[in-house]
Design an enzyme around this catalytic site. Structure first.
Site, mmCIF file in Angstrom:
data_model
loop_
_atom_site.group_PDB
_atom_site.id
_atom_site.type_symbol
_atom_site.label_atom_id
_atom_site.label_comp_id
_atom_site.label_asym_id
_atom_site.label_seq_id
_atom_site.Cartn_x
_atom_site.Cartn_y
_atom_site.Cartn_z
ATOM 1 N N TYR A 71 0.835 -1.199 0.000
ATOM 2 C CA TYR A 71 0.000 0.000 0.000
ATOM 3 C C TYR A 71 0.870 1.249 0.000
ATOM 4 O O TYR A 71 0.551 2.248 -0.630
ATOM 5 C CB TYR A 71 -0.927 0.022 1.215
ATOM 6 C CG TYR A 71 -1.928 1.147 1.125
ATOM 7 C CD1 TYR A 71 -1.684 2.389 1.719
ATOM 8 C CD2 TYR A 71 -3.102 0.984 0.390
ATOM 9 C CE1 TYR A 71 -2.599 3.418 1.599
ATOM 10 C CE2 TYR A 71 -4.017 2.014 0.270
ATOM 11 C CZ TYR A 71 -3.753 3.233 0.871
ATOM 12 O OH TYR A 71 -4.653 4.257 0.729
ATOM 13 N N PHE A 123 -8.482 20.778 -25.368
ATOM 14 C CA PHE A 123 -8.808 19.355 -25.304
ATOM 15 C C PHE A 123 -9.919 19.204 -24.272
ATOM 16 O O PHE A 123 -9.957 19.893 -23.265
ATOM 17 C CB PHE A 123 -7.601 18.461 -24.969
ATOM 18 C CG PHE A 123 -7.996 17.027 -25.100
ATOM 19 C CD1 PHE A 123 -8.244 16.258 -23.987
ATOM 20 C CD2 PHE A 123 -8.253 16.488 -26.364
ATOM 21 C CE1 PHE A 123 -8.700 14.947 -24.120
ATOM 22 C CE2 PHE A 123 -8.702 15.187 -26.499
ATOM 23 C CZ PHE A 123 -8.920 14.418 -25.386
ATOM 24 N N THR A 124 -10.804 18.273 -24.507
ATOM 25 C CA THR A 124 -12.042 18.177 -23.716
ATOM 26 C C THR A 124 -11.799 18.063 -22.223
ATOM 27 O O THR A 124 -12.231 18.920 -21.450
ATOM 28 C CB THR A 124 -12.852 16.967 -24.200
ATOM 29 O OG1 THR A 124 -11.977 15.838 -24.175
ATOM 30 C CG2 THR A 124 -13.372 17.171 -25.597
ATOM 31 N N ASP A 214 1.096 19.208 -21.809
ATOM 32 C CA ASP A 214 0.251 18.013 -21.860
ATOM 33 C C ASP A 214 1.079 17.038 -22.699
ATOM 34 O O ASP A 214 1.125 17.139 -23.919
ATOM 35 C CB ASP A 214 -1.102 18.314 -22.515
ATOM 36 C CG ASP A 214 -1.952 17.039 -22.623
ATOM 37 O OD1 ASP A 214 -3.174 17.138 -22.774
ATOM 38 O OD2 ASP A 214 -1.370 15.929 -22.582
ATOM 39 N N LYS A 257 -1.271 6.431 -23.832
ATOM 40 C CA LYS A 257 -0.900 6.602 -25.228
ATOM 41 C C LYS A 257 0.556 6.240 -25.397
ATOM 42 O O LYS A 257 0.900 5.077 -25.469
ATOM 43 C CB LYS A 257 -1.196 8.043 -25.709
ATOM 44 C CG LYS A 257 -2.661 8.365 -25.865
ATOM 45 C CD LYS A 257 -3.258 8.749 -24.509
ATOM 46 C CE LYS A 257 -4.640 9.321 -24.660
ATOM 47 N NZ LYS A 257 -5.322 9.473 -23.355
ATOM 48 N N ARG A 381 -15.135 14.138 -33.755
ATOM 49 C CA ARG A 381 -14.337 15.216 -33.186
ATOM 50 C C ARG A 381 -14.756 16.523 -33.866
ATOM 51 O O ARG A 381 -13.979 17.180 -34.558
ATOM 52 C CB ARG A 381 -12.843 14.960 -33.384
ATOM 53 C CG ARG A 381 -12.337 13.753 -32.601
ATOM 54 C CD ARG A 381 -12.048 13.986 -31.144
ATOM 55 N NE ARG A 381 -13.197 13.951 -30.258
ATOM 56 C CZ ARG A 381 -13.060 13.937 -28.925
ATOM 57 N NH1 ARG A 381 -11.863 13.952 -28.374
ATOM 58 N NH2 ARG A 381 -14.134 13.909 -28.144
ATOM 59 N N PHE A 448 -20.449 14.141 -25.685
ATOM 60 C CA PHE A 448 -20.163 13.189 -26.773
ATOM 61 C C PHE A 448 -20.059 11.753 -26.262
ATOM 62 O O PHE A 448 -20.319 10.808 -26.961
ATOM 63 C CB PHE A 448 -18.875 13.593 -27.502
ATOM 64 C CG PHE A 448 -17.769 13.871 -26.545
ATOM 65 C CD1 PHE A 448 -17.578 15.152 -26.015
ATOM 66 C CD2 PHE A 448 -16.954 12.845 -26.099
ATOM 67 C CE1 PHE A 448 -16.595 15.396 -25.071
ATOM 68 C CE2 PHE A 448 -15.967 13.083 -25.160
ATOM 69 C CZ PHE A 448 -15.790 14.363 -24.646
#
Ligand SMILES: CC1=C(O)/C(=C\N=C(/Cc2ccc(O)c(F)c2)C(=O)O)C(COP(=O)(O)O)=CN1
Length: 456
Positions: A71, A123-124, A214, A257, A381, A448
């Site tokens: 933990y 970006f969302t 980002d 990614k 998009r 979306f």
């Protein structure tokens, strides 16, 4: 020049099934014509996203067995911390379950009501967290990024005049940080040049404004610098990446990614005070600073994935596979966002379906039509993803109305790309038969993901 092949061979496969046309029609209706609501089992080639859908290597899978599930003080965390320090160069790192976990922490700590957060296109999730903390996102990307047909090497660049104007208008104390996306997802996976990163950093340092990357697709960005920017042709991607990050004060990272894992992320920084505050906040949202919403095995896999992601052979193949699909569509005269970006092909739905108004949800209709034609899943998009203006309540109306065909890393072969190209090309030939949609259910935020549509 001799042809090349994937720098890997396949050891495990997942059999793919393809539904017949009637079954696909039924699945699409059940999903309210929203590809996000399709079941994976009903999808043939899944190009919805490159997020969390990438193939892990044998070294990553075997690393899972080494996961330390303590933990507190997990050995696996220290491996991940070391990988981030070595590859990205930051002093301090905090684990999060995925990118938006880091965006939540960063925005809560640095964005105050009335602040402005400049960035190279929205970006969302990034904008959602900035707005939820009372900030206003301000787009400072170069104008050309909003034009699908303009070919530039670094379409993700910041327009320094726009940034200077904002600083002069609102004052540096109202700008908690600049959010620099490398690459820019919503512009078509477009990269930022090293020179632009350097210039943005120098300008922000003059005003005492932090630059937070980002970093989600940063290795792809590094490859484009190697390929397109003078002086970097013979520099390994790993070295380019380190220089990129030297022009920033920290970053949020979705490991799903470029880090080649199915879950995971981190928040990294050089400022000790921000790190201390982050450690206090991470336990509220993600867990101990030594696991941050990941199991030990996830952290092992991500550490290994980070090292693999900067292999020059791997990233060259990855970028060229996306380009291989893009080139076939360009050859066939299909309107796509140019130049081809790092992670996806973006169909220009305005040019593809000129008979549809933006409110008839052309991108949504095109993504639905593509699934119906071939079982290929893509992502809207356009106006649906852009959501509503928080002041006026009107639809945000992006210039770029697109369908994203997102290529997962190390998953599909070029034969799959051929099948996708054939489907898009055959759709284009009968594009005037594609009808618009109406939105039957509109969720209040990030609509979306769960919106439902039906043919007009
Ligand atoms: C440049 C950037 C991302 O691309 C990104 C995620 N991307 C996704 C998943 C996704 C996200 C938001 C959507 O509207 C969407 F429809 C798809 C994607 O497919 O592209 C995140 C957030 O990282 P998280 O997903 O690990 O939390 C931060 N920054």
């Amino acid at each position: 020049e001799r042809r090349t092949a994937e720098p890997y061979k396949i050891k495990t496969v997942e059999p793919l099934a393809m539904l017949d046309e009637n079954e696909r029609k039924e699945a699409l209706e059940k999903a309210g014509y929203n590809t996000f609501l399709l079941n994976s089992q009903d999808v043939y080639i899944d190009l919805l996203t490159d997020s969390g859908t990438n193939a892990m290597s044998d070294k990553q899978w075997s690393a899972l067995m080494m996961g330390d599930e303590a933990y507190a003080g997990s050995k696996s965390w220290y491996k991940l911390e070391e990988a981030v320090r070595e590859i990205y160069g930051y002093k301090y790192v905090l684990p999060t379950h995925q990118g938006r976990g880091a965006e939540n922490l960063l925005s809560q700590m640095k964005v105050n009501p009335g602040d402005y957060v400049p960035g190279n296109m929205y970006f969302t999730t990034t904008r959602a967290h900035q707005e939820m903390n009372g900030g206003t996102f301000v787009d400072v990307i170069i104008d050309e990024a909003h034009d699908s047909q303009v070919e530039l090497d670094f379409k993700g660049n910041v327009d320094l005049d726009k940034l200077k104007r904002l600083i002069d208008e609102v004052g540096a104390d109202k700008i908690p940080y600049v959010c620099l996306a490398v690459t820019v997802n919503m512009a078509g996976g477009q990269p930022v040049s090293m020179k632009n990163m350097r210039d943005v950093y120098e300008l922000c340092q003059q005003h005492g404004i932090d630059v937070m990357y980002d970093a989600t697709r940063c290795v792809e960005n590094a490859y484009f610098i190697q390929e397109r920017e003078a002086g970097y042709a013979d520099v390994p991607v790993k070295k380019i990446l380190k220089e990129m990050f030297s022009y920033s004060d920290g970053c949020t990272m979705s490991g799903k990614k470029d880090c080649l894992v199915n879950i995971g992320g981190f928040l990294a920084m050089n400022d000790e005070d921000l790190y201390t505050r982050s450690r206090e906040l991470v336990v509220v949202y993600e867990g101990m600073p030594t696991y941050g919403g990941m199991a030990g095995r996830d952290m092992e896999a991500m550490a290994q994935g980070i090292y693999e992601s900067v292999d020059d052979n791997y990233i060259k193949h990855r970028i060229h596979q996306v380009r291989y699909l893009g080139d076939q569509l360009i050859e066939a005269g299909i309107p796509i966002v140019r130049p081809v970006g790092g992670h996806a092909i973006f169909l220009d739905a305005r040019e593809f379906l000129p008979h549809l108004e933006q409110e008839q949800f052309a991108s949504q209709a095109l993504a639905a039509a593509l699934y119906l034609d071939s079982g290929v899943r893509s992502m809207e998009r356009g106006i649906v993803s852009a959501g509503r203006n928080k002041e006026t309540g009107e639809h945000n109306r992006p210039k770029l109305e697109m369908v994203r065909l997102t290529i997962p890393r190390r998953v599909y072969t070029d034969n799959h790309m051929d099948v996708v190209a054939d489907s898009v090309i055959s759709l284009y030939e009968k594009r005037d038969q594609i009808q618009g949609l109406k939105m039957d259910y509109e969720p209040p935020t990030l609509r979306f993901f769960n919106a439902r549509f039906s043919p007009l």
